[in-house]
Design a protein around this motif. Structure first.
Motif, PDB file in Angstrom:
ATOM      1  N   VAL A   1      33.390  23.825   7.871  1.00 17.00           N
ATOM      2  CA  VAL A   1      33.271  23.801   9.334  1.00 17.00           C
ATOM      3  C   VAL A   1      31.817  23.826   9.807  1.00 17.00           C
ATOM      4  O   VAL A   1      31.568  23.774  11.019  1.00 17.00           O
ATOM      5  CB  VAL A   1      34.053  24.966   9.980  1.00 17.00           C
ATOM      6  CG1 VAL A   1      35.525  24.862   9.619  1.00 17.00           C
ATOM      7  CG2 VAL A   1      33.486  26.321   9.593  1.00 17.00           C
ATOM      8  N   LEU A   2      30.864  23.899   8.881  1.00 14.00           N
ATOM      9  CA  LEU A   2      29.454  23.842   9.269  1.00 14.00           C
ATOM     10  C   LEU A   2      29.027  22.402   9.532  1.00 14.00           C
ATOM     11  O   LEU A   2      29.460  21.465   8.856  1.00 14.00           O
ATOM     12  CB  LEU A   2      28.570  24.417   8.163  1.00 14.00           C
ATOM     13  CG  LEU A   2      28.536  25.936   7.996  1.00 14.00           C
ATOM     14  CD1 LEU A   2      27.664  26.294   6.788  1.00 14.00           C
ATOM     15  CD2 LEU A   2      28.012  26.627   9.248  1.00 14.00           C
ATOM     16  N   LYS A   3      28.150  22.248  10.495  1.00 17.12           N
ATOM     17  CA  LYS A   3      27.504  20.958  10.718  1.00 17.12           C
ATOM     18  C   LYS A   3      26.546  20.662   9.567  1.00 17.12           C
ATOM     19  O   LYS A   3      26.142  21.571   8.845  1.00 17.12           O
ATOM     20  CB  LYS A   3      26.710  20.988  12.034  1.00 17.12           C
ATOM     21  CG  LYS A   3      27.550  21.138  13.280  1.00 17.12           C
ATOM     22  CD  LYS A   3      26.656  21.172  14.514  1.00 17.12           C
ATOM     23  CE  LYS A   3      27.470  21.288  15.799  1.00 17.12           C
ATOM     24  NZ  LYS A   3      26.612  21.311  16.999  1.00 17.12           N
ATOM     25  N   PRO A   4      26.149  19.392   9.394  1.00 16.74           N
ATOM     26  CA  PRO A   4      25.058  19.110   8.458  1.00 16.74           C
ATOM     27  C   PRO A   4      23.829  19.938   8.815  1.00 16.74           C
ATOM     28  O   PRO A   4      23.474  20.040   9.997  1.00 16.74           O
ATOM     29  CB  PRO A   4      24.811  17.614   8.656  1.00 16.74           C
ATOM     30  CG  PRO A   4      26.115  17.084   9.151  1.00 16.74           C
ATOM     31  CD  PRO A   4      26.693  18.171  10.007  1.00 16.74           C
TER      32      PRO A   4
ATOM     33  N   GLY B   1      32.488  20.311  10.565  1.00 16.83           N
ATOM     34  CA  GLY B   1      31.237  20.069  11.271  1.00 16.83           C
ATOM     35  C   GLY B   1      31.189  20.628  12.676  1.00 16.83           C
ATOM     36  O   GLY B   1      30.605  20.017  13.567  1.00 16.83           O
ATOM     37  N   THR B   2      31.773  21.800  12.910  1.00 17.03           N
ATOM     38  CA  THR B   2      31.827  22.387  14.259  1.00 17.03           C
ATOM     39  C   THR B   2      30.663  23.325  14.543  1.00 17.03           C
ATOM     40  O   THR B   2      30.129  23.333  15.652  1.00 17.03           O
ATOM     41  CB  THR B   2      33.148  23.164  14.446  1.00 17.03           C
ATOM     42  OG1 THR B   2      34.246  22.254  14.320  1.00 17.03           O
ATOM     43  CG2 THR B   2      33.201  23.831  15.819  1.00 17.03           C
ATOM     44  N   PHE B   3      30.233  24.115  13.558  1.00 13.05           N
ATOM     45  CA  PHE B   3      29.304  25.215  13.799  1.00 13.05           C
ATOM     46  C   PHE B   3      27.936  24.984  13.148  1.00 13.05           C
ATOM     47  O   PHE B   3      27.838  24.376  12.083  1.00 13.05           O
ATOM     48  CB  PHE B   3      29.891  26.520  13.256  1.00 13.05           C
ATOM     49  CG  PHE B   3      31.203  26.898  13.872  1.00 13.05           C
ATOM     50  CD1 PHE B   3      31.247  27.562  15.087  1.00 13.05           C
ATOM     51  CD2 PHE B   3      32.398  26.569  13.249  1.00 13.05           C
ATOM     52  CE1 PHE B   3      32.459  27.898  15.677  1.00 13.05           C
ATOM     53  CE2 PHE B   3      33.617  26.905  13.821  1.00 13.05           C
ATOM     54  CZ  PHE B   3      33.647  27.567  15.041  1.00 13.05           C
ATOM     55  N   SER B   4      26.918  25.513  13.801  1.00 13.32           N
ATOM     56  CA  SER B   4      25.580  25.477  13.209  1.00 13.32           C
ATOM     57  C   SER B   4      25.315  26.709  12.354  1.00 13.32           C
ATOM     58  O   SER B   4      24.427  26.690  11.498  1.00 13.32           O
ATOM     59  CB  SER B   4      24.511  25.377  14.307  1.00 13.32           C
ATOM     60  OG  SER B   4      24.597  26.477  15.193  1.00 13.32           O
ATOM     61  N   LEU B   5      26.090  27.781  12.573  1.00 13.52           N
ATOM     62  CA  LEU B   5      25.905  29.011  11.808  1.00 13.52           C
ATOM     63  C   LEU B   5      27.248  29.716  11.665  1.00 13.52           C
ATOM     64  O   LEU B   5      28.020  29.813  12.619  1.00 13.52           O
ATOM     65  CB  LEU B   5      24.913  29.939  12.530  1.00 13.52           C
ATOM     66  CG  LEU B   5      24.666  31.317  11.898  1.00 13.52           C
ATOM     67  CD1 LEU B   5      23.949  31.177  10.556  1.00 13.52           C
ATOM     68  CD2 LEU B   5      23.844  32.203  12.842  1.00 13.52           C
TER      69      LEU B   5
END
Length: 236
Positions: free
Chosen positions: A173-176, A139-143
Motif C-alpha cells: 500500500v506504499l507509494k513508490p 500505492g496509497t500511502f507515503s508513510l
C-alpha cells in the motif's frame, strides 16, 4: 507495560480495551515526543494541492497519530487501523471529541473515488482491519507506521510468517519511494533477518526495490528501542 496472554490474539486486546476506564489514550510503547526527531526525515512535505496519506497499523488508543497530525499542521490524512473493535471504538470517540475526524470515511472513499478537493480528506480515520490484509489500494500511502505491532505479531504461534505478511501488506500500500517505519524493542540481530526475507521477495522487481536501515533510539523510558525503516525505492 507487562502483559499476560497472547498479544497477537484479537480477544486479548478486546478484553484489554474493554476493561479500561474512560476515554483516555494509552501508549504501551514509545511516545511521539520521544521519536518525532527520528521520524522527521521520513515525513513528506505537506501542501494544499497533494494530500499526504499516512497509515498507522495496530493503533490501539495511542495518541501518536493525533500528535503527528498536529505536527503536520493538520494538512494530511492519517488512517489508523486495529483489529480490535474495542480499540477502534475508543479511539474513534477520542478523535471525534478532539475534532480530528476525517470528513470522508473508508466506504465513501471507495464509492466516490479521489476526485474531491484534497482538503476535504484531511483528518484522522479509524478502521477495524487486520494488518495482514489491509483494506487499501496499492500505492496509497507515503508513510506507514508500525509502533510495536510487529512485536506483538511475532509473539503469536505463527509469528514469523505473520510478520512477513504484515510487512508485505504495508509495502503493497506504499507509494513508490514510500517508507515503512517500525518502532520496536527487538534488536537488529533478530529483526533484520526477518526484514531481509521480505526484501528478497522483491529483488526481481523491475519497478522498485526495498532498502533497509535502522538506528537505536534514545527514549525517556530508559528501555532499549529501535527504528527500522523499509524504503520502497523506485528503480530507473
Amino acid at each position: 507495560m507487562r502483559c499476560f496472554g497472547d498479544m497477537s490474539d484479537q480477544s486479548f486486546w478486546d478484553n484489554f480495551y474493554a476493561n479500561r476506564q474512560g476515554d483516555k489514550h494509552f501508549d504501551w510503547f514509545v511516545r511521539f515526543e520521544d521519536v518525532s526527531g527520528h521520524l522527521q526525515p521520513y515525513l513528506s512535505p505537506v501542501n494544499d494541492n497533494d494530500l499526504t496519506r499516512i497509515l498507522e497499523i495496530g493503533c490501539g488508543t495511542s495518541d501518536f497519530s493525533l500528535k503527528l497530525f498536529e505536527h503536520l499542521n493538520r494538512k494530511c490524512r492519517i488512517d489508523c487501523i486495529d483489529f480490535s473493535p474495542e480499540a477502534i471504538k475508543a479511539l474513534g470517540k477520542i478523535i471525534r471529541q478532539q475534532g480530528f475526524l476525517a470528513k470522508k470515511i473508508l466506504d465513501e472513499e471507495r464509492r466516490l473515488g479521489t476526485s474531491l478537493d484534497p482538503r476535504d480528506w484531511t483528518g484522522l480515520a479509524c478502521h477495524q482491519a487486520d494488518a495482514k490484509n489491509l483494506p487499501f489500494k496499492e500505492g496509497t500511502f507515503s508513510l506507514a507506521l508500525d509502533k510495536g505491532t510487529s512485536d506483538a505479531v511475532l509473539k503469536g504461534p505463527n509469528g514469523e510468517s505473520a510478520f512477513v505478511d504484515v510487512v508485505r501488506e504495508c509495502v503493497r500500500v506504499l507509494k513508490p519511494d514510500g517508507k515503512l517505519a517500525q518502532f520496536s524493542d527487538e534488536p537488529p540481530e533478530l529483526r533484520l533477518n526477518l526484514l531481509e526475507k521480505v526484501q528478497s521477495e522483491f529483488t526481481s522487481s523491475k519497478c522498485y526495490k526495498l532498502c533497509l536501515s535502522w538506528r537505536e533510539l534514545d527514549t525517556r523510558s530508559g528501555f532499549q528501542h529501535f527504528l527500522y525503516v523499509v524504503h520502497k525505492e523506485s528503480v530507473g
